[in-house]
Write a protein that holds these residues in place. Structure first.
Motif, PDB file in Angstrom:
ATOM      1  N   ILE A 273       0.844  -1.184   0.000  1.00 40.30           N
ATOM      2  CA  ILE A 273       0.000   0.000   0.000  1.00 40.30           C
ATOM      3  C   ILE A 273       0.886   1.243   0.000  1.00 40.30           C
ATOM      4  O   ILE A 273       1.732   1.417   0.863  1.00 40.30           O
ATOM      5  N   GLY A 274       0.691   2.076  -1.009  1.00 41.00           N
ATOM      6  CA  GLY A 274       1.459   3.291  -1.157  1.00 41.00           C
ATOM      7  C   GLY A 274       2.759   3.106  -1.917  1.00 41.00           C
ATOM      8  O   GLY A 274       3.485   4.062  -2.140  1.00 41.00           O
ATOM      9  N   GLU A 275       3.056   1.877  -2.323  1.00 39.92           N
ATOM     10  CA  GLU A 275       4.313   1.621  -3.028  1.00 39.92           C
ATOM     11  C   GLU A 275       4.121   1.212  -4.483  1.00 39.92           C
ATOM     12  O   GLU A 275       4.926   1.525  -5.323  1.00 39.92           O
ATOM     13  N   ASP A 276       3.079   0.455  -4.753  1.00 41.11           N
ATOM     14  CA  ASP A 276       2.876  -0.019  -6.118  1.00 41.11           C
ATOM     15  C   ASP A 276       1.390  -0.246  -6.354  1.00 41.11           C
ATOM     16  O   ASP A 276       0.572   0.164  -5.545  1.00 41.11           O
ATOM     17  N   SER A 277       1.061  -0.884  -7.460  1.00 44.76           N
ATOM     18  CA  SER A 277      -0.337  -1.168  -7.751  1.00 44.76           C
ATOM     19  C   SER A 277      -0.500  -2.672  -7.899  1.00 44.76           C
ATOM     20  O   SER A 277       0.472  -3.414  -7.999  1.00 44.76           O
ATOM     21  N   LEU A 278      -1.732  -3.124  -7.947  1.00 44.05           N
ATOM     22  CA  LEU A 278      -1.989  -4.556  -8.123  1.00 44.05           C
ATOM     23  C   LEU A 278      -1.463  -5.060  -9.456  1.00 44.05           C
ATOM     24  O   LEU A 278      -1.124  -6.229  -9.599  1.00 44.05           O
ATOM     25  N   LEU A 279      -1.380  -4.189 -10.441  1.00 52.09           N
ATOM     26  CA  LEU A 279      -0.987  -4.618 -11.786  1.00 52.09           C
ATOM     27  C   LEU A 279       0.511  -4.487 -12.046  1.00 52.09           C
ATOM     28  O   LEU A 279       0.941  -4.642 -13.191  1.00 52.09           O
ATOM     29  N   ASP A 280       1.298  -4.214 -11.028  1.00 47.05           N
ATOM     30  CA  ASP A 280       2.746  -4.098 -11.206  1.00 47.05           C
ATOM     31  C   ASP A 280       3.427  -5.467 -11.256  1.00 47.05           C
ATOM     32  O   ASP A 280       4.409  -5.717 -10.569  1.00 47.05           O
ATOM     33  N   HIS A 281       2.883  -6.352 -12.051  1.00 44.38           N
ATOM     34  CA  HIS A 281       3.437  -7.695 -12.221  1.00 44.38           C
ATOM     35  C   HIS A 281       3.454  -8.007 -13.713  1.00 44.38           C
ATOM     36  O   HIS A 281       2.523  -8.615 -14.245  1.00 44.38           O
ATOM     37  N   PRO A 282       4.495  -7.569 -14.411  1.00 40.65           N
ATOM     38  CA  PRO A 282       4.543  -7.769 -15.872  1.00 40.65           C
ATOM     39  C   PRO A 282       4.390  -9.240 -16.259  1.00 40.65           C
ATOM     40  O   PRO A 282       4.890 -10.131 -15.587  1.00 40.65           O
TER      41      PRO A 282
ATOM     42  N   LYS B 141     -11.204  -8.433 -12.946  1.00 41.38           N
ATOM     43  CA  LYS B 141     -11.507  -7.925 -11.613  1.00 41.38           C
ATOM     44  C   LYS B 141     -10.310  -7.231 -10.970  1.00 41.38           C
ATOM     45  O   LYS B 141     -10.473  -6.279 -10.221  1.00 41.38           O
ATOM     46  N   VAL B 142      -9.106  -7.709 -11.266  1.00 39.02           N
ATOM     47  CA  VAL B 142      -7.904  -7.101 -10.693  1.00 39.02           C
ATOM     48  C   VAL B 142      -7.736  -5.692 -11.251  1.00 39.02           C
ATOM     49  O   VAL B 142      -7.509  -4.741 -10.511  1.00 39.02           O
ATOM     50  N   ALA B 143      -7.880  -5.560 -12.559  1.00 34.03           N
ATOM     51  CA  ALA B 143      -7.759  -4.244 -13.193  1.00 34.03           C
ATOM     52  C   ALA B 143      -8.837  -3.298 -12.681  1.00 34.03           C
ATOM     53  O   ALA B 143      -8.566  -2.111 -12.455  1.00 34.03           O
ATOM     54  N   ALA B 144     -10.053  -3.790 -12.474  1.00 36.07           N
ATOM     55  CA  ALA B 144     -11.142  -2.942 -11.988  1.00 36.07           C
ATOM     56  C   ALA B 144     -10.862  -2.451 -10.566  1.00 36.07           C
ATOM     57  O   ALA B 144     -11.059  -1.271 -10.259  1.00 36.07           O
ATOM     58  N   LEU B 145     -10.382  -3.341  -9.683  1.00 37.76           N
ATOM     59  CA  LEU B 145     -10.055  -2.930  -8.320  1.00 37.76           C
ATOM     60  C   LEU B 145      -8.866  -1.977  -8.334  1.00 37.76           C
ATOM     61  O   LEU B 145      -8.862  -0.964  -7.630  1.00 37.76           O
TER      62      LEU B 145
ATOM     63  N   CYS C 171      -6.651   3.525  -7.809  1.00 37.73           N
ATOM     64  CA  CYS C 171      -5.990   4.680  -8.437  1.00 37.73           C
ATOM     65  C   CYS C 171      -6.891   5.903  -8.391  1.00 37.73           C
ATOM     66  O   CYS C 171      -6.428   7.006  -8.089  1.00 37.73           O
ATOM     67  N   GLN C 172      -8.180   5.724  -8.699  1.00 42.60           N
ATOM     68  CA  GLN C 172      -9.128   6.836  -8.674  1.00 42.60           C
ATOM     69  C   GLN C 172      -9.251   7.434  -7.274  1.00 42.60           C
ATOM     70  O   GLN C 172      -9.472   8.633  -7.132  1.00 42.60           O
ATOM     71  N   ALA C 173      -9.088   6.599  -6.256  1.00 42.57           N
ATOM     72  CA  ALA C 173      -9.172   7.064  -4.874  1.00 42.57           C
ATOM     73  C   ALA C 173      -7.855   7.677  -4.405  1.00 42.57           C
ATOM     74  O   ALA C 173      -7.755   8.141  -3.270  1.00 42.57           O
ATOM     75  N   GLY C 174      -6.847   7.672  -5.271  1.00 44.69           N
ATOM     76  CA  GLY C 174      -5.557   8.245  -4.905  1.00 44.69           C
ATOM     77  C   GLY C 174      -4.772   7.385  -3.940  1.00 44.69           C
ATOM     78  O   GLY C 174      -3.911   7.874  -3.223  1.00 44.69           O
ATOM     79  N   VAL C 175      -5.071   6.101  -3.910  1.00 43.92           N
ATOM     80  CA  VAL C 175      -4.415   5.201  -2.967  1.00 43.92           C
ATOM     81  C   VAL C 175      -3.024   4.804  -3.441  1.00 43.92           C
ATOM     82  O   VAL C 175      -2.117   4.616  -2.642  1.00 43.92           O
ATOM     83  N   VAL C 176      -2.837   4.677  -4.729  1.00 45.75           N
ATOM     84  CA  VAL C 176      -1.573   4.192  -5.253  1.00 45.75           C
ATOM     85  C   VAL C 176      -0.562   5.329  -5.296  1.00 45.75           C
ATOM     86  O   VAL C 176      -0.767   6.320  -5.988  1.00 45.75           O
ATOM     87  N   TRP C 177       0.515   5.177  -4.556  1.00 43.62           N
ATOM     88  CA  TRP C 177       1.662   6.082  -4.532  1.00 43.62           C
ATOM     89  C   TRP C 177       1.411   7.451  -3.916  1.00 43.62           C
ATOM     90  O   TRP C 177       2.262   8.301  -3.999  1.00 43.62           O
ATOM     91  N   ARG C 178       0.260   7.720  -3.327  1.00 35.43           N
ATOM     92  CA  ARG C 178       0.019   9.064  -2.829  1.00 35.43           C
ATOM     93  C   ARG C 178      -0.629   9.053  -1.452  1.00 35.43           C
ATOM     94  O   ARG C 178      -1.471   8.213  -1.169  1.00 35.43           O
ATOM     95  N   GLY C 179      -0.246  10.013  -0.634  1.00 35.30           N
ATOM     96  CA  GLY C 179      -0.978  10.291   0.590  1.00 35.30           C
ATOM     97  C   GLY C 179      -0.417   9.633   1.831  1.00 35.30           C
ATOM     98  O   GLY C 179       0.278   8.637   1.769  1.00 35.30           O
ATOM     99  N   ASP C 180      -0.756  10.235   2.956  1.00 35.22           N
ATOM    100  CA  ASP C 180      -0.316   9.694   4.231  1.00 35.22           C
ATOM    101  C   ASP C 180      -1.466   9.054   5.004  1.00 35.22           C
ATOM    102  O   ASP C 180      -1.272   8.528   6.082  1.00 35.22           O
TER     103      ASP C 180
ATOM    104  N   GLY D 100     -13.976  -1.648   0.225  1.00 31.77           N
ATOM    105  CA  GLY D 100     -15.355  -1.892   0.645  1.00 31.77           C
ATOM    106  C   GLY D 100     -16.365  -1.410  -0.365  1.00 31.77           C
ATOM    107  O   GLY D 100     -17.308  -2.126  -0.721  1.00 31.77           O
ATOM    108  N   GLU D 101     -16.185  -0.192  -0.866  1.00 29.59           N
ATOM    109  CA  GLU D 101     -17.106   0.356  -1.866  1.00 29.59           C
ATOM    110  C   GLU D 101     -17.078  -0.454  -3.155  1.00 29.59           C
ATOM    111  O   GLU D 101     -18.121  -0.784  -3.716  1.00 29.59           O
ATOM    112  N   HIS D 102     -15.882  -0.754  -3.638  1.00 24.44           N
ATOM    113  CA  HIS D 102     -15.744  -1.449  -4.917  1.00 24.44           C
ATOM    114  C   HIS D 102     -16.302  -2.873  -4.866  1.00 24.44           C
ATOM    115  O   HIS D 102     -16.947  -3.327  -5.809  1.00 24.44           O
ATOM    116  N   LEU D 103     -16.050  -3.577  -3.765  1.00 25.96           N
ATOM    117  CA  LEU D 103     -16.475  -4.979  -3.667  1.00 25.96           C
ATOM    118  C   LEU D 103     -17.825  -5.138  -2.968  1.00 25.96           C
ATOM    119  O   LEU D 103     -18.348  -6.244  -2.869  1.00 25.96           O
ATOM    120  N   GLY D 104     -18.396  -4.043  -2.488  1.00 23.50           N
ATOM    121  CA  GLY D 104     -19.708  -4.116  -1.845  1.00 23.50           C
ATOM    122  C   GLY D 104     -19.662  -4.689  -0.440  1.00 23.50           C
ATOM    123  O   GLY D 104     -20.602  -5.326   0.010  1.00 23.50           O
TER     124      GLY D 104
END
Length: 140
Positions: A67-76, A84-88, A93-102, A113-117
């Protein structure tokens, strides 16, 4: 404490790292999700930072990010046949979770929670009203 939310079962642990995550990284027999089992795990991972998000979209594969270091898709080279992985990952990313914020962990919990209901009963959790269980260590 544990409970259900829609088709999801949730487990809340008061421990520096999620039991399932420790078993998965140690390759404990039976810890790998099977086809048809969608699983998401957000763990503080305090013994070895960073906090982690681990997701299995139901196809038997497991995706993981710091969390805060990479994304789920950082596995070439890995395929995401369910999408589902790309959607999550996009929701994160839209929530600014990847690479940003304290304040990443609260945003991760909210976004997952929102994405998966998954809706956790915050009042019942804070009041200690959910059932509790002592889980045996499967490695011993």
């Amino acid at each position: 404490m544990f409970g259900t939310s829609g088709e999801w079962t949730f487990l809340l642990e008061d421990y520096p790292c999620a039991t399932w995550y420790l078993d998965w990284i140690e390759e404990v027999e039976g810890a790998m999700p099977r086809r048809g089992e969608e699983l998401v795990c957000v763990t503080l991972n305090q013994h070895q930072a960073p906090s982690r998000l681990v997701y299995s979209p139901g196809d038997g594969e497991v995706w993981c990010m710091g969390i805060g270091e990479d994304s789920l898709l950082d596995h070439p080279g890995r395929a995401d046949p369910t999408g589902k992985v790309a959607a999550l990952d996009e929701a994160l990313c839209q929530a600014g979770v990847v690479w940003r914020g304290d304040d990443l962990l609260p945003r991760v919990f909210h976004t997952v929670g929102e994405h998966l209901g998954i809706r956790l009963p915050r009042h019942a959790i804070e009041a200690g009203l959910l059932p509790a269980a002592a889980l045996p260590d499967p490695t011993q």
